[in-house]
Design an enzyme around this catalytic site. Structure first.
Site, PDB file in Angstrom:
ATOM      1  N   ASN A  90     -43.369  59.401 -70.463  1.00 17.91           N
ATOM      2  CA  ASN A  90     -42.159  58.857 -71.091  1.00 17.91           C
ATOM      3  C   ASN A  90     -41.031  58.862 -70.053  1.00 17.91           C
ATOM      4  O   ASN A  90     -40.683  59.920 -69.502  1.00 17.91           O
ATOM      5  CB  ASN A  90     -41.804  59.731 -72.309  1.00 17.91           C
ATOM      6  CG  ASN A  90     -40.566  59.236 -73.034  1.00 17.91           C
ATOM      7  OD1 ASN A  90     -39.565  58.916 -72.406  1.00 17.91           O
ATOM      8  ND2 ASN A  90     -40.613  59.197 -74.344  1.00 17.91           N
ATOM      9  N   GLU A 136     -41.715  53.241 -78.318  1.00 16.97           N
ATOM     10  CA  GLU A 136     -41.317  54.070 -79.462  1.00 16.97           C
ATOM     11  C   GLU A 136     -40.151  53.380 -80.145  1.00 16.97           C
ATOM     12  O   GLU A 136     -39.195  52.969 -79.487  1.00 16.97           O
ATOM     13  CB  GLU A 136     -40.903  55.457 -78.992  1.00 16.97           C
ATOM     14  CG  GLU A 136     -42.048  56.267 -78.451  1.00 16.97           C
ATOM     15  CD  GLU A 136     -41.575  57.625 -77.949  1.00 16.97           C
ATOM     16  OE1 GLU A 136     -40.387  57.937 -78.070  1.00 16.97           O
ATOM     17  OE2 GLU A 136     -42.412  58.344 -77.411  1.00 16.97           O
ATOM     18  N   THR A 154     -35.907  63.365 -80.856  1.00 20.99           N
ATOM     19  CA  THR A 154     -36.593  63.098 -82.120  1.00 20.99           C
ATOM     20  C   THR A 154     -36.997  64.420 -82.755  1.00 20.99           C
ATOM     21  O   THR A 154     -37.994  65.028 -82.364  1.00 20.99           O
ATOM     22  CB  THR A 154     -37.814  62.192 -81.866  1.00 20.99           C
ATOM     23  OG1 THR A 154     -37.382  61.098 -81.075  1.00 20.99           O
ATOM     24  CG2 THR A 154     -38.384  61.678 -83.171  1.00 20.99           C
ATOM     25  N   ARG A 163     -29.149  54.780 -75.897  1.00 28.14           N
ATOM     26  CA  ARG A 163     -28.604  55.853 -75.063  1.00 28.14           C
ATOM     27  C   ARG A 163     -29.388  56.036 -73.771  1.00 28.14           C
ATOM     28  O   ARG A 163     -28.898  56.619 -72.824  1.00 28.14           O
ATOM     29  CB  ARG A 163     -28.530  57.164 -75.832  1.00 28.14           C
ATOM     30  CG  ARG A 163     -29.875  57.784 -76.118  1.00 28.14           C
ATOM     31  CD  ARG A 163     -29.738  59.138 -76.766  1.00 28.14           C
ATOM     32  NE  ARG A 163     -29.284  59.053 -78.137  1.00 28.14           N
ATOM     33  CZ  ARG A 163     -29.467  60.030 -79.036  1.00 28.14           C
ATOM     34  NH1 ARG A 163     -30.064  61.145 -78.671  1.00 28.14           N
ATOM     35  NH2 ARG A 163     -29.074  59.891 -80.274  1.00 28.14           N
ATOM     36  N   HIS A 223     -35.755  59.550 -69.760  1.00 28.24           N
ATOM     37  CA  HIS A 223     -34.682  60.338 -69.157  1.00 28.24           C
ATOM     38  C   HIS A 223     -34.372  59.953 -67.724  1.00 28.24           C
ATOM     39  O   HIS A 223     -33.374  60.409 -67.165  1.00 28.24           O
ATOM     40  CB  HIS A 223     -34.946  61.825 -69.369  1.00 28.24           C
ATOM     41  CG  HIS A 223     -34.922  62.132 -70.839  1.00 28.24           C
ATOM     42  ND1 HIS A 223     -33.812  61.881 -71.615  1.00 28.24           N
ATOM     43  CD2 HIS A 223     -35.877  62.549 -71.694  1.00 28.24           C
ATOM     44  CE1 HIS A 223     -34.080  62.183 -72.883  1.00 28.24           C
ATOM     45  NE2 HIS A 223     -35.334  62.579 -72.955  1.00 28.24           N
ATOM     46  N   GLU A 283     -49.500  60.148 -83.847  1.00 34.86           N
ATOM     47  CA  GLU A 283     -49.114  61.081 -82.785  1.00 34.86           C
ATOM     48  C   GLU A 283     -48.505  62.302 -83.466  1.00 34.86           C
ATOM     49  O   GLU A 283     -47.550  62.168 -84.240  1.00 34.86           O
ATOM     50  CB  GLU A 283     -48.108  60.446 -81.821  1.00 34.86           C
ATOM     51  CG  GLU A 283     -47.695  61.424 -80.726  1.00 34.86           C
ATOM     52  CD  GLU A 283     -46.869  60.797 -79.617  1.00 34.86           C
ATOM     53  OE1 GLU A 283     -47.049  59.597 -79.326  1.00 34.86           O
ATOM     54  OE2 GLU A 283     -46.045  61.514 -79.031  1.00 34.86           O
ATOM     55  N   HIS A 334     -38.636  54.773 -75.351  1.00 39.77           N
ATOM     56  CA  HIS A 334     -38.047  54.752 -76.694  1.00 39.77           C
ATOM     57  C   HIS A 334     -36.754  53.944 -76.640  1.00 39.77           C
ATOM     58  O   HIS A 334     -35.771  54.369 -76.033  1.00 39.77           O
ATOM     59  CB  HIS A 334     -37.766  56.199 -77.129  1.00 39.77           C
ATOM     60  CG  HIS A 334     -37.261  56.320 -78.527  1.00 39.77           C
ATOM     61  ND1 HIS A 334     -36.973  57.541 -79.093  1.00 39.77           N
ATOM     62  CD2 HIS A 334     -36.976  55.401 -79.484  1.00 39.77           C
ATOM     63  CE1 HIS A 334     -36.554  57.380 -80.343  1.00 39.77           C
ATOM     64  NE2 HIS A 334     -36.527  56.079 -80.589  1.00 39.77           N
ATOM     65  N   HIS A 367     -44.257  65.919 -77.430  1.00 45.41           N
ATOM     66  CA  HIS A 367     -42.893  66.429 -77.604  1.00 45.41           C
ATOM     67  C   HIS A 367     -42.812  67.886 -77.146  1.00 45.41           C
ATOM     68  O   HIS A 367     -43.533  68.736 -77.655  1.00 45.41           O
ATOM     69  CB  HIS A 367     -42.374  66.335 -79.043  1.00 45.41           C
ATOM     70  CG  HIS A 367     -40.864  66.338 -79.061  1.00 45.41           C
ATOM     71  ND1 HIS A 367     -40.112  65.188 -79.050  1.00 45.41           N
ATOM     72  CD2 HIS A 367     -39.976  67.351 -79.034  1.00 45.41           C
ATOM     73  CE1 HIS A 367     -38.833  65.486 -79.038  1.00 45.41           C
ATOM     74  NE2 HIS A 367     -38.719  66.800 -79.022  1.00 45.41           N
ATOM     75  N   ARG A 385     -33.787  53.217 -78.396  1.00 45.64           N
ATOM     76  CA  ARG A 385     -33.050  53.747 -79.549  1.00 45.64           C
ATOM     77  C   ARG A 385     -32.010  52.760 -80.031  1.00 45.64           C
ATOM     78  O   ARG A 385     -31.516  51.933 -79.265  1.00 45.64           O
ATOM     79  CB  ARG A 385     -32.336  55.050 -79.164  1.00 45.64           C
ATOM     80  CG  ARG A 385     -33.224  56.267 -79.226  1.00 45.64           C
ATOM     81  CD  ARG A 385     -32.423  57.532 -78.953  1.00 45.64           C
ATOM     82  NE  ARG A 385     -33.214  58.703 -79.241  1.00 45.64           N
ATOM     83  CZ  ARG A 385     -33.202  59.362 -80.404  1.00 45.64           C
ATOM     84  NH1 ARG A 385     -32.406  58.984 -81.370  1.00 45.64           N
ATOM     85  NH2 ARG A 385     -33.971  60.400 -80.580  1.00 45.64           N
TER      86      ARG A 385
HETATM   87  N1  PXP Z   1     -43.720  61.351 -78.232  1.00 42.89           N
HETATM   88  C1  PXP Z   1     -42.724  60.833 -78.979  1.00 42.89           C
HETATM   89  C2  PXP Z   1     -43.092  60.004 -80.164  1.00 42.89           C
HETATM   90  C3  PXP Z   1     -41.380  61.039 -78.629  1.00 42.89           C
HETATM   91  O1  PXP Z   1     -40.405  60.526 -79.385  1.00 42.89           O
HETATM   92  C4  PXP Z   1     -41.088  61.772 -77.451  1.00 42.89           C
HETATM   93  C5  PXP Z   1     -39.690  61.945 -76.968  1.00 42.89           C
HETATM   94  O2  PXP Z   1     -38.860  62.303 -77.933  1.00 42.89           O
HETATM   95  C6  PXP Z   1     -42.152  62.295 -76.720  1.00 42.89           C
HETATM   96  C7  PXP Z   1     -43.458  62.071 -77.134  1.00 42.89           C
HETATM   97  C8  PXP Z   1     -41.939  63.061 -75.462  1.00 42.89           C
HETATM   98  O3  PXP Z   1     -41.253  64.251 -75.686  1.00 42.89           O
HETATM   99  P1  PXP Z   1     -40.696  65.061 -74.456  1.00 42.89           P
HETATM  100  O4  PXP Z   1     -39.653  64.207 -73.804  1.00 42.89           O
HETATM  101  O5  PXP Z   1     -40.142  66.300 -75.071  1.00 42.89           O
HETATM  102  O6  PXP Z   1     -41.845  65.335 -73.529  1.00 42.89           O
END
Ligand code: PXP
Length: 245
Positions: free
Chosen positions: A13, A76, A107, A55, A16, A157, A49, A196, A51
Site C-alpha cells: 500500500n 480501496e 481505517t 488526503r 503514505h 480482507e 486508497h 492493517h 479517500r
Molecule cells: N488493507 C486495507 C483494506 C487498508 O485500508 C489498509 C490501510 O488502512 C491496509 C490494508 C494497510 O494497513 P497498514 O497501512 O496499517 O499496513
C-alpha cells in the site's frame, strides 16, 4: 472449498508516500515511482486508497498507476456512487470496499457488511459485472463472512488492526479468530486476505494461516523505508512472510 494457495501474495500500500508528498503540495516523493520500486522489490500487487477527502492518493494517481503498473492494482474505496464511478472508469484488477469516516486517522475497524447488505448489493454487483474482483474489508467475524457470501464477494480482507494492537493472550485469541475466519471463508469459496498494522514483528502468525492468500501492508513499510530504504523494507517483509510458508 478453496485450495490453500502456495504463494502468499504481498500487496504494498503506497498511500503514505502520497501523504509525505502532499505535506508540501508538490510532486515528491512520487507514489507511482514508489509502486514501481515496490514491484522490483517483490510486491505482487499495489494497493491504494482513494479517500473521499483525497488526503493521500489523488484521482490522477489512480490514472497514472493504471498506466504504469504491470502488476494488479487493488483500489480501496468507500461504498459510494462517486467511488463506484471512478472504479468503473479505471477498472483496476480489484476493489476493496472499506468503511470510511472523514474524521478517522486510518481505517478503524472493518466494514459492517452484515448491517448494510442492501446498500452494498448494487455496488458489489456493478464492480463484479465490470470484471473487477471485489473484496470486503471486514472483521474476522462469521456474521460478516456470511454477508460476504450473500453478496457474492469473491474475496474478503480481514482487518488485522485489533490483532496488531493487542498483546499476550488477547492477541492469541484474536489470532484464533483470524485463523477460524480464514478457514470459514475458504470453506465457502471466498479467498481470504488480511491487512492493517502488520510489521516485521507481527506478520509471521498471520502469514502462517494457510488459507490466507494475500497480505496488504503499507504504513510500516513506508515508515521503515526511512531507515533502510523502500526496497530493503519490502524485501525483509517478503522474507518474514516466506519464513512461515
Ligand atoms: N488493507 C486495507 C483494506 C487498508 O485500508 C489498509 C490501510 O488502512 C491496509 C490494508 C494497510 O494497513 P497498514 O497501512 O496499517 O499496513
Amino acid at each position: 472449498m478453496q485450495q490453500a494457495p502456495a504463494h502468499l501474495r504481498l500487496g504494498v500500500n503506497i498511500d503514505h508516500v502520497a501523504t509525505i508528498r502532499n505535506a508540501r503540495g508538490g510532486e515528491h516523493p512520487d507514489p507511482v515511482k514508489a509502486a514501481l520500486l515496490a514491484v522490483k522489490a517483490g510486491a505482487d500487487g499495489i494497493t491504494a486508497h482513494l479517500r473521499e477527502d483525497r488526503r493521500h492518493i489523488r484521482d490522477e494517481d489512480i490514472a497514472t498507476l493504471m498506466a504504469a503498473l504491470t502488476v494488479p492494482l487493488n483500489l480501496e474505496m468507500a461504498a459510494t456512487q462517486e467511488m463506484l464511478g471512478i472504479a468503473l472508469k479505471h477498472r483496476p484488477h480489484a476493489a476493496c470496499i472499506v468503511p470510511e469516516k472523514r474524521e478517522e486517522r486510518t481505517t478503524e475497524g472493518g466494514l459492517d457488511a452484515a448491517g448494510q447488505i442492501e446498500m452494498l448489493r448494487p455496488i458489489v454487483g456493478a464492480l463484479g459485472d465490470a470484471g473487477i474482483r471485489v473484496s470486503l474489508f471486514i472483521e474476522p467475524d462469521p456474521a460478516q463472512i456470511e454477508a460476504a457470501m450473500r453478496l457474492g464477494a469473491p474475496v474478503v480482507e480481514f482487518h488485522t488492526g485489533r490483532y496488531a494492537h493487542l498483546s499476550g493472550s488477547e492477541r492469541a485469541d484474536e489470532l484464533r479468530r483470524l485463523s477460524d475466519a480464514a478457514a470459514l471463508a475458504a470453506k465457502n469459496g471466498i479467498e481470504p486476505h488480511a491487512g492493517h498494522g502488520l510489521t516485521f514483528d507481527n506478520v509471521g502468525p498471520v502469514a502462517a494461516i494457510p488459507q490466507v492468500a494475500e497480505l496488504n501492508i503499507g504504513h510500516f513499510l513506508i515508515g521503515e523505508a526511512i531507515f533502510s530504504g523502500l526496497e530493503s523494507s519490502i524485501r525483509e517483509m517478503r522474507r518474514q512472510m516466506d519464513l512461515v510458508r
